[in-house]
Every structure is written in structure tokens, then in C-alpha cells.
Motif scaffolding. Structure first.
Motif, short mmCIF file in Angstrom:
data_model
loop_
_atom_site.label_atom_id
_atom_site.label_comp_id
_atom_site.label_asym_id
_atom_site.label_seq_id
_atom_site.Cartn_x
_atom_site.Cartn_y
_atom_site.Cartn_z
N LEU A 1 0.92 14.17 -9.26
CA LEU A 1 2.23 15.75 -9.59
C LEU A 1 2.57 16.13 -10.54
O LEU A 1 3.39 16.52 -11.25
CB LEU A 1 2.98 15.27 -8.73
N GLY A 2 1.76 14.93 -12.03
CA GLY A 2 2.81 15.67 -13.16
C GLY A 2 3.54 13.91 -14.10
O GLY A 2 2.92 14.43 -15.23
N TYR A 3 4.14 13.33 -13.17
CA TYR A 3 4.56 12.65 -13.98
C TYR A 3 3.61 11.06 -14.25
O TYR A 3 3.51 10.51 -13.16
CB TYR A 3 6.05 12.02 -13.51
N LYS A 4 3.16 10.38 -15.39
CA LYS A 4 2.40 9.32 -15.50
C LYS A 4 3.28 8.31 -15.75
O LYS A 4 2.27 7.07 -15.87
CB LYS A 4 1.65 10.34 -16.64
N ASN A 5 4.64 8.09 -16.19
CA ASN A 5 5.33 7.05 -16.32
C ASN A 5 6.17 6.64 -15.64
O ASN A 5 6.75 7.42 -15.00
CB ASN A 5 6.20 7.06 -17.29
N THR A 6 5.68 6.19 -14.60
CA THR A 6 6.10 5.06 -13.52
C THR A 6 6.29 3.73 -13.38
O THR A 6 5.62 2.87 -14.24
CB THR A 6 5.51 5.60 -12.76
N SER B 1 0.73 -1.38 0.06
CA SER B 1 0.30 -0.15 -0.14
C SER B 1 0.63 0.86 0.05
O SER B 1 0.52 2.14 -1.23
CB SER B 1 -1.08 -0.11 1.40
N ALA B 2 1.93 1.40 0.46
CA ALA B 2 2.38 2.01 0.72
C ALA B 2 3.48 2.59 -0.29
O ALA B 2 2.93 3.67 -1.22
CB ALA B 2 3.47 2.25 1.78
N SER B 3 3.84 1.52 -1.72
CA SER B 3 4.45 1.91 -2.38
C SER B 3 3.40 2.31 -3.86
O SER B 3 3.81 3.22 -4.56
CB SER B 3 5.37 0.40 -3.03
N LEU B 4 2.32 1.50 -3.46
CA LEU B 4 1.62 2.19 -4.34
C LEU B 4 1.21 3.90 -4.47
O LEU B 4 0.94 4.82 -4.96
CB LEU B 4 0.47 0.75 -4.61
N ALA B 5 1.43 4.24 -3.10
CA ALA B 5 0.44 4.91 -2.96
C ALA B 5 1.19 6.42 -3.60
O ALA B 5 1.28 7.65 -3.73
CB ALA B 5 0.63 5.81 -1.26
N PHE B 6 2.92 5.86 -2.74
CA PHE B 6 4.29 7.26 -3.63
C PHE B 6 3.89 6.98 -4.76
O PHE B 6 4.04 7.81 -5.82
CB PHE B 6 5.22 5.94 -3.14
N LEU B 7 3.95 6.41 -5.86
CA LEU B 7 3.43 5.77 -7.58
C LEU B 7 2.75 7.04 -7.37
O LEU B 7 2.14 8.00 -8.66
CB LEU B 7 3.51 4.44 -8.21
N GLN B 8 1.35 6.62 -6.49
CA GLN B 8 0.11 7.42 -7.11
C GLN B 8 0.41 8.61 -7.23
O GLN B 8 0.17 9.73 -7.78
CB GLN B 8 -0.88 6.51 -6.69
N GLU B 9 1.15 9.18 -5.69
CA GLU B 9 1.17 11.02 -5.74
C GLU B 9 2.44 11.60 -6.34
O GLU B 9 1.71 12.75 -7.06
CB GLU B 9 1.85 10.92 -3.76
N VAL B 10 2.88 10.32 -7.59
CA VAL B 10 3.94 11.56 -8.17
C VAL B 10 3.28 10.99 -9.56
O VAL B 10 3.58 12.37 -10.23
CB VAL B 10 5.19 9.77 -8.98
#
Length: 368
Positions: A125-130, A113-122
Motif C-alpha cells: 500500500l505504499g510504505y516500503k520501510n517496515t 506468517s500473519a506478521s509477515l503478511a501484515f508487513l507485506q500488505e503495508v
């Protein structure tokens, strides 16, 4: 598709010549470390990142970015994502840049959940490619679920194996001493190695830091640094010495640790037989110093041109795995290095021809 790419941090060079040589050896992309931890924790920014990005792009490599995760909760992961994005924007990274979460420290109770939250926040904030990077054992051992990240890139480290056993992996880090003697991976879908830089820097405002308590789920044999901690105090808790903790965690200055930092508290210093190239070194001189041959160094380190090596380059040496060299870090003293390896400063001074034991410098190689 099995395109090769490399990843770099402050331990690798940042010159055009380095990236030209990597490209000549088959690299089509590079993932550059930008940050580590959170802005209220380690607040680490790779000091070579800007030059590494600029010079990798100059030779035509596809550039992606990664953040080394230290988060201990969902809120902490969001803070780290904001820090990552803030620095990426400062470096002018376009919104199509592949942004990777390097999640290899099991520091949160619900790491998925923490890792997914990190990617979703990125992404917010405008960076869609994660994408996410971790070792095979995290995915096969239930710490992370590769299918829980949707269509995001899944980059897996698996050395010495013929199959990852992870059916949706899109990239495979196969070795830590491949092209240029460093981490080398295979790109299966082109995300890390194809396409030209395009787009614009995201204009979304990065939210202000939201202070969180750095309390997580330490893996066995690890400890998360708390406010007020000292390395000597942590060492006392675990029946070891601060010198040993500094050695096994590659800490140059034992007086400087960060809240939220995850420390190994068991184990011994890594016993790799390695050498870091110094100014003025030649491959033949290094071979003589360590009683080996140029041909062995070339073969062992996948060196294309024996006349081209770089200051700071990590070379693997022949031997039984017992380390016989140490590279001086910020804050080191000769007596401290001696204590780490069970030697006396007098013995190290004599062996290394050091006239003044109070004068050593960062980057200097000490024979142990």
C-alpha cells in the motif's frame, strides 16, 4: 551506532515541551502509536497521535509509527495493515516513514506468517520501510523467526540483559523507564533516528475491509473476545470476577470490550509502585505525599530538571512494589475501584478526601 529513541502512545504527553525535553535527554527519534486491532474490531486510533507527530517533528526528532497487533490469522493481519495505513495517510505520513508492527500478543496459530503478511500488505500500500517489534522471548522461543523477515527492521525488547542473542536485531528496547521515564531503545543502524522527512503520502487506494472471523490461537492464560461476549460472562467461564479482569487488562469501562480483543484471564492487577502526575503537582509535593525525597524521584525516573514534570507523566516510586495509587479511567466508579483492590468505597472516600463518592473524574489519582 547506538542512538537513543523513545516510543509513545496516548499515555505520554503530546506537547512541544515534552519532546524538547526528551531530545535534551538524548532522544533522536520517536515511534508513535497510531492504531490497534482492526477496523471491525477495536478500531482504536491514538487520540494524541496527530499532535505527537506534529510536535516531535517540530523539535527535529525522526518520527516512525507503530500498530499494536491483535490479528488472529493472515486475512485478519491484512485487514489490520489496511487500517494502519489508512490512518497513517490521514495523518499525512510520507512513504519513507518507518512503519512498525508491534507483535507481542501470540494470537494466531502461525504468528510468523500473519506478521509477515501484515508487513507485506503495508508495503503493497505504499510504505516500503517496515519492521517488526516484539520481546526477546518471542524470537528465542520460536514464536517469531527474526531471519524470516528479510531485510526489514528487527526491534527487540530485552530488559535486564547484556545480550539479546539475536544477531540481526537492528534496535534494542533496553528499558521501560528511561528517557522521560518511558520506553527507551537503542538504534544500531540509524533507521529510527537519522535522516530528514521526505517523500509524499502514498496514493495507492486502501482496499475495503474484508470481514474475517476473529478466531486465533490464544496464549495460555488468555481469551479472544467473541461476538456476544461480556466481561462478566468471560469472568464466569474462568472462575474469576469481571472486576479482576478489568484490573489485569487495564479496562476502564467493563461494559466495553471488542471482538478480537485478547484478554488476560489469569493473574492479579499489576503491583507497580507508580504515580501519574496531576495538574498542579510539583516533584516536591509528590515526594511529601509518598514519604520520599525529590532526589530519589529524580534519580529513579531519570529526570533532568526537577522543576519540569508533565501532567500524565508516569513516575516510579520507592517501595516494595505494592501499588498505592490508581488513576481513574473512563467508566470507573469509586465502588468499582474499591472492589478491584479489596477495599470499601467509604474507606477510599475518607482517605482521598472525596466529599461526593459519585463524583470522580478521568485522570484523578486515588490513593488505595
Amino acid at each position: 551506532m547506538r542512538n537513543q529513541f523513545i516510543d509513545v502512545s496516548s499515555y505520554q504527553p503530546d506537547t512541544v515541551a515534552f519532546f524538547q525535553a526528551a531530545k535534551a535527554q538524548g532522544a533522536l527519534g520517536v515511534v508513535v502509536k497510531l492504531t490497534e486491532g482492526s477496523e471491525d474490531g477495536s478500531a482504536y486510533v491514538n487520540p494524541r497521535a496527530a499532535a505527537q507527530i506534529r510536535n516531535a517533528l517540530a523539535v527535529g526528532l525522526r518520527v516512525s509509527c507503530y500498530h499494536f497487533a491483535r490479528y488472529t490469522s493472515v486475512a485478519d493481519a491484512q485487514n489490520e495493515a489496511r487500517f494502519f495505513v489508512k490512518i497513517a495517510k490521514q495523518f499525512g505520513m510520507y512513504d519513507d516513514t518507518l512503519m512498525i508492527d508491534d507483535a507481542e500478543v501470540h494470537s494466531a496459530a502461525d504468528y510468523q506468517s500473519a506478521s509477515l503478511a501484515f508487513l507485506q500488505e503495508v508495503e503493497a500500500l505504499g510504505y516500503k520501510n517496515t519492521g517488526i517489534y516484539s520481546m526477546k522471548s518471542f524470537f528465542t522461543g520460536g514464536i517469531l523467526n527474526s531471519h524470516g523477515f528479510g531485510s526489514r527492521e528487527i526491534w527487540v525488547a530485552g530488559y535486564g540483559v547484556t545480550s539479546l542473542g539475536i544477531d540481526n536485531a537492528t534496535a534494542w528496547q533496553t528499558t521501560d523507564h528511561g528517557i522521560m521515564g518511558i520506553d527507551t531503545s537503542l538504534d544500531f543502524n540509524g533507521a529510527f533516528t537519522t535522516g530528514a522527512t521526505a517523500g509524499t503520502v502514498p496514493q495507492i487506494n486502501v482496499p475495503a475491509l474484508q470481514p474475517v472471523q476473529h478466531v486465533g490461537h490464544p496464549a495460555i492464560g488468555t481469551y479472544i473476545v467473541q461476538p456476544g461476549d461480556t466481561l462478566s460472562g468471560i469472568a464466569e467461564k474462568y472462575g474469576t470476577t469481571y472486576q479482576n479482569l478489568a484490573a489485569i487488562n487495564s479496562i476502564g469501562d467493563p461494559n466495553y470490550i471488542n471482538v478480537g480483543q485478547v484478554l488476560k484471564v489469569t493473574g492479579q492487577p499489576t503491583s507497580e509502585n507508580t504515580y501519574f502526575v496531576q495538574a498542579g503537582d510539583t516533584l516536591s509535593g509528590i515526594a511529601i505525599k509518598f514519604g520520599t525525597t525529590v532526589s530519589d524521584l529524580v534519580s529513579r525516573n531519570h529526570i533532568a530538571n526537577p522543576n519540569v514534570i508533565y501532567v500524565g507523566q508516569k513516575l516510579y516510586l520507592a517501595g516494595n512494589g505494592q501499588s498505592n495509587a490508581y488513576t481513574v479511567q473512563a467508566g470507573d466508579t469509586l465502588s468499582g475501584i474499591a472492589a478491584k483492590f479489596g477495599k470499601t468505597w467509604q474507606a477510599l472516600a475518607q482517605k482521598n478526601g472525596i466529599a461526593n463518592p459519585n463524583v470522580i473524574y478521568v485522570g484523578q489519582t486515588i490513593q488505595i
